[in-house]
Design an enzyme around this catalytic site. Structure first.
Site, short mmCIF file in Angstrom:
data_model
loop_
_atom_site.label_atom_id
_atom_site.label_comp_id
_atom_site.label_asym_id
_atom_site.label_seq_id
_atom_site.Cartn_x
_atom_site.Cartn_y
_atom_site.Cartn_z
N CYS A 68 0.84 -1.20 0.00
CA CYS A 68 0.00 0.00 0.00
C CYS A 68 0.88 1.25 0.00
CB CYS A 68 -0.92 -0.06 1.22
SG CYS A 68 -1.62 1.50 1.75
N CYS A 71 0.21 3.92 2.60
CA CYS A 71 0.63 3.44 3.93
C CYS A 71 2.12 3.70 4.13
CB CYS A 71 0.40 1.93 4.06
SG CYS A 71 -1.32 1.43 3.96
#
Ligand code: ZN
Length: 143
Positions: A68, A71
């Site tokens: 991600c 993230c």
């Protein structure tokens, strides 16, 4: 001041820390890990559930995964916020790829997602990446 229950983020042992010791880097009585060091610790689902249920100091979880992008972008901001919130809340990270049951357990629809726990229950959650000052503001409001 009453003792605070704090789950060791390394070994999962519940420690009782006198309130006045919170500022002095208390250590786990079982494994010796520092209980409050202002750094985001990576935890597994079992440790997260135990700490969320038990701890007297608020717990903030960053649900993330290595694939991600947002993230990974937020990671240094989360680490900075953890330092600024030291003694007020503990910030931890849970890798949802390594702990796939977390998604269903916490009803996670997208990551990154932050969730705050206080007194054994979830008090707030927030989806999407945030810069450090915004994370600190959000945690201060959430707990
Ligand atoms: Zn420990």
């Amino acid at each position: 001041m009453a003792a605070l229950k704090l789950t060791c983020l390394d070994c999962g042992q519940v420690n009782r820390v006198p309130g006045e010791k919170i500022a002095d880097s208390p250590k786990c009585g079982t494994c010796g890990a520092t209980l409050i060091d202002g750094k985001p610790h990576e935890v597994d689902l079992a440790t997260l559930e135990k700490a969320a249920r038990t701890d007297d100091l608020p717990l903030v979880v960053d649900f993330w995964a290595p694939w991600c992008g947002p993230c990974r972008m937020m990671a240094p901001h989360f680490a900075q916020a953890a330092g600024q919130l030291r003694g007020r809340a503990r910030l931890v990270k849970l890798n949802t790829e390594a702990n796939p049951q977390a998604g269903g357990k916490y009803g996670i629809r997208g990551i990154p997602m932050l969730a705050a726990f206080k007194g054994g229950r979830e008090t707030a959650r927030q989806a999407g990446a945030m810069p450090a000052p915004q994370i600190v503001d959000w945690v201060n409001r959430a707990v």
